[in-house]
Design an enzyme around this catalytic site. Structure first.
Site, PDB file in Angstrom:
ATOM      1  N   HIS A   1      22.212 -25.831 -13.631  1.00 20.99           N
ATOM      2  CA  HIS A   1      21.742 -26.612 -14.265  1.00 20.99           C
ATOM      3  C   HIS A   1      22.915 -28.001 -14.465  1.00 20.99           C
ATOM      4  O   HIS A   1      22.425 -28.663 -15.128  1.00 20.99           O
ATOM      5  CB  HIS A   1      21.300 -26.014 -15.168  1.00 20.99           C
ATOM      6  CG  HIS A   1      22.550 -25.957 -16.191  1.00 20.99           C
ATOM      7  ND1 HIS A   1      22.967 -24.923 -15.955  1.00 20.99           N
ATOM      8  CD2 HIS A   1      23.279 -26.615 -17.067  1.00 20.99           C
ATOM      9  CE1 HIS A   1      24.240 -24.742 -17.221  1.00 20.99           C
ATOM     10  NE2 HIS A   1      24.381 -25.917 -18.143  1.00 20.99           N
TER      11      HIS A   1
HETATM   12  C1  UD1 Z   1      23.406 -28.636 -21.601  1.00 18.84           C
HETATM   13  C2  UD1 Z   1      25.158 -28.874 -21.824  1.00 18.84           C
HETATM   14  C3  UD1 Z   1      26.056 -27.830 -20.866  1.00 18.84           C
HETATM   15  C4  UD1 Z   1      25.364 -26.608 -21.004  1.00 18.84           C
HETATM   16  C5  UD1 Z   1      23.427 -26.436 -21.626  1.00 18.84           C
HETATM   17  C6  UD1 Z   1      22.563 -25.273 -20.822  1.00 18.84           C
HETATM   18  C7  UD1 Z   1      26.287 -31.115 -22.570  1.00 18.84           C
HETATM   19  C8  UD1 Z   1      27.205 -32.135 -22.077  1.00 18.84           C
HETATM   20  N1  UD1 Z   1      25.902 -29.932 -21.745  1.00 18.84           N
HETATM   21  O1  UD1 Z   1      23.001 -29.623 -20.668  1.00 18.84           O
HETATM   22  O2  UD1 Z   1      27.195 -27.985 -21.035  1.00 18.84           O
HETATM   23  O3  UD1 Z   1      26.016 -25.484 -20.260  1.00 18.84           O
HETATM   24  O4  UD1 Z   1      22.709 -27.054 -22.296  1.00 18.84           O
HETATM   25  O5  UD1 Z   1      21.631 -25.081 -21.348  1.00 18.84           O
HETATM   26  O6  UD1 Z   1      26.512 -30.981 -23.937  1.00 18.84           O
HETATM   27  N2  UD1 Z   1      15.735 -31.313 -21.310  1.00 18.84           N
HETATM   28  C9  UD1 Z   1      14.220 -30.426 -21.963  1.00 18.84           C
HETATM   29  N3  UD1 Z   1      14.086 -29.512 -22.767  1.00 18.84           N
HETATM   30  C10 UD1 Z   1      15.325 -29.128 -23.196  1.00 18.84           C
HETATM   31  C11 UD1 Z   1      16.617 -29.507 -23.909  1.00 18.84           C
HETATM   32  C12 UD1 Z   1      17.193 -30.448 -22.761  1.00 18.84           C
HETATM   33  O7  UD1 Z   1      13.393 -30.379 -21.683  1.00 18.84           O
HETATM   34  O8  UD1 Z   1      15.052 -28.373 -25.021  1.00 18.84           O
HETATM   35  C13 UD1 Z   1      15.922 -31.257 -20.368  1.00 18.84           C
HETATM   36  C14 UD1 Z   1      15.928 -33.164 -21.126  1.00 18.84           C
HETATM   37  O9  UD1 Z   1      15.704 -33.879 -19.856  1.00 18.84           O
HETATM   38  C15 UD1 Z   1      17.662 -33.516 -20.621  1.00 18.84           C
HETATM   39  C16 UD1 Z   1      18.180 -32.456 -19.538  1.00 18.84           C
HETATM   40  O10 UD1 Z   1      16.808 -31.516 -19.794  1.00 18.84           O
HETATM   41  O11 UD1 Z   1      17.276 -34.743 -19.815  1.00 18.84           O
HETATM   42  C17 UD1 Z   1      19.262 -32.033 -20.029  1.00 18.84           C
HETATM   43  O12 UD1 Z   1      19.950 -31.564 -20.739  1.00 18.84           O
HETATM   44  P1  UD1 Z   1      20.736 -31.650 -21.661  1.00 18.84           P
HETATM   45  O13 UD1 Z   1      21.104 -31.473 -23.539  1.00 18.84           O
HETATM   46  O14 UD1 Z   1      20.707 -33.231 -22.017  1.00 18.84           O
HETATM   47  O15 UD1 Z   1      22.069 -31.224 -20.935  1.00 18.84           O
HETATM   48  P2  UD1 Z   1      22.028 -29.998 -20.321  1.00 18.84           P
HETATM   49  O16 UD1 Z   1      21.523 -30.154 -19.258  1.00 18.84           O
HETATM   50  O17 UD1 Z   1      20.960 -29.102 -20.849  1.00 18.84           O
END
Ligand code: UD1
Length: 398
Positions: free
Chosen positions: A226
């Protein structure tokens, strides 16, 4: 709240936070239960009791990334849910700042506890510090040396702000010393994420995830990807999927897909790995939805090898004695390489990835589970004792 009661406010936001905060909250409950029976004391002899509040920022909001973890880890219902959701880094960080401030003003905790390195971690630390509320950082001092990684900036900034820094490995203390952080603030306590693993491994081993996915122990590899550096660029992700398909010819692979990766995979027309449940023969590259903690732990424990770009999985596989191929050029967790089962491999070098997979599959002897210092299931208790000591000294100075 009576004098001598220490109010902790814990902030968590994303999947990897939940298993780190749960043991600290549980250790607080144990402390309070014990202090009712006897009188639990800080090391200077003063009695300490705790009150605690949990705040969920809502950075992760999907049931599969959040709710299932709360249930399985036995975390209490959060006292506050900030509902920040997804967004750019600036927007996500800003929303936490904005929505946490009134909570802190209302609750006025003695200490805000943050864990890990996600955007919610740094935002909460900044918000509390600006209000003059001390901050404790659990999992301080880890450094990949790569400032292109969003988590690295979160770690650096959180540690500069924190008043109490709890480290998981000795090297983390050395990193903090190099950055000029007062050693008196730093406590080497071990790894709270491993406390959770230790507690729930027996339950995970009794689960039915292997059966449900038609897998046999040591008969498959497990994949997670991811990191923006691996999945945000279509060409890079496609090259990785091609490499995974080649590996899957040798050993079936299971891949619980993170939402971030799912969105990017959808853009790759030509790549169509099989979904769980499609077709009758067991697929060689099986994509699933993100799994809950117990299912994932069972899969990790039973895997022949793990391919990942996660931070925490490098540590969990070390303790489980499962070989881990970390598809990154840096790691902030070097003890998993020097003592554990982790191998760092440049994901751009598909041949090197294939070679090491072959080497692992060809090995006769098993990898040996390894416990770096203080990864013993009791880190949460050490965090709580150190906080009680800090509070006692703090109170005496007031
Ligand atoms: C985040 C953390 C990362 C951690 C990871 C574990 C930061 C910078 N990154 O990355 O350190 O290893 O979580 O999972 O804080 N999304 C969903 N559902 C959710 C959450 C996110 O669909 O419940 C999608 C959203 O479209 C979003 C993308 O996933 O744009 C990324 O989510 P985000 O929280 O920005 O970062 P992660 O890649 O999950």
């Amino acid at each position: 709240m009576s004098r001598g009661t220490l109010h902790l406010l814990h902030v968590c936001g994303a999947r990897p936070n939940f298993m780190k905060v749960a043991p600290v909250m549980a250790a607080v409950e144990t402390w309070n239960a014990r202090s009712q029976a006897t009188t639990a004391v800080g090391s200077s002899g003063a009695p300490v009791r705790f009150a605690q509040t949990l705040v969920h920022t809502g950075q992760h909001y999907d049931a599969g990334l959040s709710d299932v973890f709360f249930r399985q880890l036995g975390l209490p219902e959060p006292g506050y849910h900030l509902g920040v959701g997804s967004g750019s880094h600036a927007a996500q960080t800003a929303h936490v700042l904005e929505r946490l401030e009134p909570v802190l003003l209302q609750e006025r905790p003695h200490l805000v506890v943050v864990v890990g390195d996600v955007n919610s971690t740094v935002a909460a630390a900044l918000c509390a510090t600006k209000l003059g509320i001390p901050v404790a950082h659990v999992e301080a001092g880890l450094r990949s040396g790569d400032r292109g990684m969003p988590e690295e900036l979160n770690r650096l900034l959180t540690d500069q702000l924190a008043d109490l820094l709890f480290t998981t490995e000795r090297g983390a203390g050395e990193n903090l010393a190099r950055e000029g952080i007062d050693a008196a603030k730093v406590h080497f306590v071990g790894n709270t994420m491993i406390d959770t693993l230790e507690r729930l491994l027996p339950q995970a081993r009794g689960g039915e995830a292997l059966e449900r996915l038609r897998l046999s122990a040591r008969g498959y590899g497990l994949v997670t990807l991811h990191r923006p550096s691996n999945v945000d660029d279509a060409a890079r992700l496609e090259a990785l999927v091609v490499a995974l398909r080649r590996i899957a010819e040798q050993v079936p692979l299971v891949w619980p897909v993170h939402p971030r990766t799912r969105a990017r995979l959808g853009e790759l027309q030509q790549v169509e790995p099989q979904q769980a449940g499609s077709g009758s023969a067991a697929p060689r590259l099986l994509l699933t939805e993100p799994l809950g903690y117990l299912d994932f732990l069972q899969l990790m424990d039973g895997a022949r090898l793990v391919l990942t770009d996660s931070g925490g999985i490098q540590e969990e596989t070390t303790v489980l004695g499962v070989p881990c191929l970390t598809l990154r050029t840096t790691t902030e967790r070097p003890v998993t390489i020097t003592e554990g089962t982790n191998h760092l491999i440049d994901p751009a070098d598909a041949d090197a990835v294939l070679q090491i997979v072959e080497r692992i599959l060809g090995r006769e002897e098993d990898y040996i589970p390894c416990r770096p210092a203080l990864w013993d299931g009791h880190a949460g208790e050490r965090v709580v004792q150190a906080i009680a000591d800090w509070f006692t000294i703090h109170e005496q100075r007031r």
